[in-house]
Design a protein around this motif. Structure first.
Motif, PDB file in Angstrom:
ATOM      1  N   SER A 122       8.595   0.972  -5.443  1.00 31.16           N
ATOM      2  CA  SER A 122       8.388  -0.185  -6.318  1.00 31.16           C
ATOM      3  C   SER A 122       7.398   0.145  -7.425  1.00 31.16           C
ATOM      4  CB  SER A 122       7.884  -1.376  -5.506  1.00 31.16           C
ATOM      5  OG  SER A 122       8.854  -1.784  -4.568  1.00 31.16           O
ATOM      6  N   LEU A 123       6.390   0.939  -7.093  1.00 35.60           N
ATOM      7  CA  LEU A 123       5.391   1.322  -8.084  1.00 35.60           C
ATOM      8  C   LEU A 123       6.036   2.116  -9.215  1.00 35.60           C
ATOM      9  CD1 LEU A 123       1.845   2.601  -7.382  1.00 35.60           C
ATOM     10  CD2 LEU A 123       3.312   3.886  -8.908  1.00 35.60           C
ATOM     11  N   VAL A 124       6.825   3.123  -8.863  1.00 32.59           N
ATOM     12  CA  VAL A 124       7.473   3.961  -9.879  1.00 32.59           C
ATOM     13  C   VAL A 124       8.431   3.140 -10.724  1.00 32.59           C
ATOM     14  CG1 VAL A 124       8.983   5.929 -10.242  1.00 32.59           C
ATOM     15  CG2 VAL A 124       7.213   6.049  -8.489  1.00 32.59           C
ATOM     16  N   LEU A 142       0.816  -1.207   0.000  1.00 37.32           N
ATOM     17  CA  LEU A 142       0.000   0.000   0.000  1.00 37.32           C
ATOM     18  C   LEU A 142       0.850   1.257   0.000  1.00 37.32           C
ATOM     19  CD1 LEU A 142      -2.781  -1.092   2.485  1.00 37.32           C
ATOM     20  CD2 LEU A 142      -2.831  -1.086   0.006  1.00 37.32           C
ATOM     21  N   ASN A 143       2.045   1.175   0.584  1.00 36.41           N
ATOM     22  CA  ASN A 143       2.880   2.370   0.691  1.00 36.41           C
ATOM     23  C   ASN A 143       4.147   2.246  -0.136  1.00 36.41           C
ATOM     24  OD1 ASN A 143       1.104   3.539   2.641  1.00 36.41           O
ATOM     25  ND2 ASN A 143       1.966   2.147   4.155  1.00 36.41           N
ATOM     26  N   VAL A 190       8.344   2.433 -14.844  1.00 37.75           N
ATOM     27  CA  VAL A 190       9.493   2.661 -15.726  1.00 37.75           C
ATOM     28  C   VAL A 190       9.887   1.375 -16.435  1.00 37.75           C
ATOM     29  CG1 VAL A 190      11.929   3.301 -15.790  1.00 37.75           C
ATOM     30  CG2 VAL A 190      10.348   4.585 -14.344  1.00 37.75           C
ATOM     31  N   ARG A 191       9.934   0.280 -15.700  1.00 38.20           N
ATOM     32  CA  ARG A 191      10.364  -0.996 -16.274  1.00 38.20           C
ATOM     33  C   ARG A 191       9.421  -1.454 -17.384  1.00 38.20           C
ATOM     34  NH1 ARG A 191      10.023  -3.689 -11.951  1.00 38.20           N
ATOM     35  NH2 ARG A 191      12.056  -3.035 -11.170  1.00 38.20           N
ATOM     36  N   ILE A 192       8.141  -1.433 -17.115  1.00 38.61           N
ATOM     37  CA  ILE A 192       7.159  -1.870 -18.114  1.00 38.61           C
ATOM     38  C   ILE A 192       7.211  -0.965 -19.343  1.00 38.61           C
ATOM     39  CG2 ILE A 192       4.688  -2.038 -18.588  1.00 38.61           C
ATOM     40  CD1 ILE A 192       4.323  -3.039 -15.739  1.00 38.61           C
ATOM     41  N   SER A 193       7.294   0.330 -19.118  1.00 37.37           N
ATOM     42  CA  SER A 193       7.324   1.276 -20.243  1.00 37.37           C
ATOM     43  C   SER A 193       8.519   1.017 -21.144  1.00 37.37           C
ATOM     44  CB  SER A 193       7.354   2.715 -19.713  1.00 37.37           C
ATOM     45  OG  SER A 193       6.230   3.001 -18.922  1.00 37.37           O
TER      46      SER A 193
END
Length: 470
Positions: free
Chosen positions: A149-151, A144-145, A155-158
């Motif tokens: 990792s989200l960012v 949740l926080n 970047v990785r997927i893009s």
């Protein structure tokens, strides 16, 4: 001040247990967070810097620098991953200018995906502890926080998707059209980034008209557009649970179902209406007509490339494309519009009312009433922006209603498709589209998150009364 011994002990214990005014927990809790303002400011600053860079003489292929309006319009269109242009991109801008445009597209795509995903986490944090656990159990992806990792995931997927499509396009340009490898690589990279971020900028004056029947160019671009338009949460969940559909969240199911239906419906509609149009599909073989129809159905997911002349299409096709563009793609992705999930929620609400039921059930789960209100508020606000902007442009231009409406919807939904009137709009008309692109890019995300984060409960309820509807 005096207390009985027993009361004094209770008072001391309360003071000791009460958090101080300087408590980090309390100050963090009551600290006024304004993520929307921060993101709007960041995008505005990036847009200003992009405008200044494009005004430099080195950014223009011809003599002198670009005008302030052309630079502002192009920078905003690139940053908001729209694709509308007032000048011919490959002719007007130099290599430096094209690099600036590409950088703005990448920044815009990264920024929107990251912002939307972080806002999603912020909304979850405002839920009750039990709701948090339920959301975490369903998502099974990021903590949740865990913003870091989200960012990194965004970047990785893009980069993976963009690199894969860039390699395919580079090989096709080099081997299929005998273009020098450095030039082919630049074309592949630029169009792959533009496609994944749903920007629609092309380095050909006719967009992709010359490659209308080339599946090796059109289909990889379509794949990048669809993947980018699904949204980061859906991509992450498919990556982890691709073959276990029962673990998909309602958001993933709605996005996949809505995207499939709209892509198929758009393909059938565009192909049938334009089937005999001699200026678009009329002279093509049947399989090429299907390819072009599918390609343009994908573009209405807010990408903006075109492989036939949009201005030569039937007005009925424009109207259908307006609907598809207005709906857009998935949330927390590079697509614009009101989003597939918003449209799906509205559709399920209508079906529920027609059936006379009291609860809106979607894929075996009940939809929260707060989501009803958010979907209605976002949609009606978007309609008001489109109608208002269309009326203004009708007052300052001589173009027809269908041409102006198509342009406005394309700008608001950050699509980039045009009937060819963008460059011919007066300066005031172009200035109307600039904030519309900006609002269309960030507005739906910000507005929806604000509605979710500012939910308040009254301590009382007023008496009910029903007006006459219909």
């Amino acid at each position: 001040m005096s207390f009985p011994s027993g009361d004094l002990q209770v008072y001391v214990e309360r003071v000791r247990l009460r958090p101080s005014a300087a408590s980090p927990r309390i100050s963090a809790r009551h600290r006024p967070l304004r993520p929307a303002r921060t993101v709007f400011a960041a995008f505005a600053i990036a847009g200003i810097l992009g405008t200044l860079l494009l005004m430099l003489p080195v950014a223009r292929a011809g003599p002198g620098g670009a005008s302030a309006l052309d630079a502002l319009f192009t920078a905003t269109s690139a940053l908001c991953v729209t694709g509308l242009v007032t000048v011919d991109t490959p002719v007007y801008w130099s290599g430096f200018g094209q690099v600036v445009i590409l950088a703005l597209i990448q920044i815009g795509g990264f920024g929107v995906m990251t912002f939307a995903s972080v806002v999603g986490l912020a909304v979850v944090r405002r839920l009750s502890f039990r709701s948090k656990l339920r959301a975490a159990t369903e998502a099974k992806s990021l903590g949740l926080n865990d913003v870091r990792s989200l960012v990194l995931g965004v970047v990785r997927i893009s980069l993976v998707v963009e690199a894969t499509v860039a390699v395919v396009l580079t090989l096709r340009f080099a081997l299929g059209y005998d273009i020098a490898l450095p030039r082919a690589a630049w074309l592949g990279i630029f169009h792959a980034v533009s496609a994944f971020n749903n920007a629609g900028f092309a380095l050909f004056s006719d967009s992709l008209t010359r490659y209308a029947t080339d599946a090796w160019i059109c289909l990889p671009l379509c794949a990048a557009i669809v993947i980018g338009g699904l949204g980061f949460p859906v991509i992450m969940q498919l990556r982890r649970h691709l073959r276990v559909a029962r673990l998909w969240t309602m958001n993933t199911r709605l996005v996949l179902f809505g995207t499939g239906v709209l892509l198929l419906g758009g393909t059938v509609f565009i192909t049938l209406v334009e089937w005999r149009n001699p200026q678009t599909l009329g002279a093509m073989a049947w399989h090429d007509k299907l390819l072009v129809g599918f390609f343009h159905s994908v573009q209405t997911r807010t990408a903006g490339f075109n492989s036939v002349d949009i201005g030569a299409m039937d007005s009925a096709t424009w109207l259908g494309m307006n609907v598809l563009m207005f709906i857009g793609g998935g949330p927390a992705g590079t697509a614009g519009g009101i989003k597939v999930t918003t449209f799906a929620v509205l559709l399920f609400i209508i079906v529920t009312e027609i059936r006379g039921e009291t609860a809106v059930n979607v894929f075996g789960k009940r939809l929260s009433r707060s989501v009803h209100r958010q979907a209605i508020a976002v949609s009606l606000t978007a309609v008001a922006l489109v109608v208002g902007s269309t009326m203004v442009l009708m007052l300052v231009t001589e173009f027809t209603l269908d041409e102006v409406l198509f342009e406005v919807v394309s700008a608001f939904a950050t699509v980039g498709l045009s009937t060819g009137i963008t460059a011919d709009l007066p300066p005031v008309g172009q200035l109307v589209l600039v904030p519309l692109m900006f609002i269309g890019r960030l507005g739906p995300i910000t507005f929806a998150s604000a509605l979710a984060l500012r939910e308040r409960r009254r301590a009382y309820e007023l008496p009910k009364e029903r007006p006459i509807i219909g």
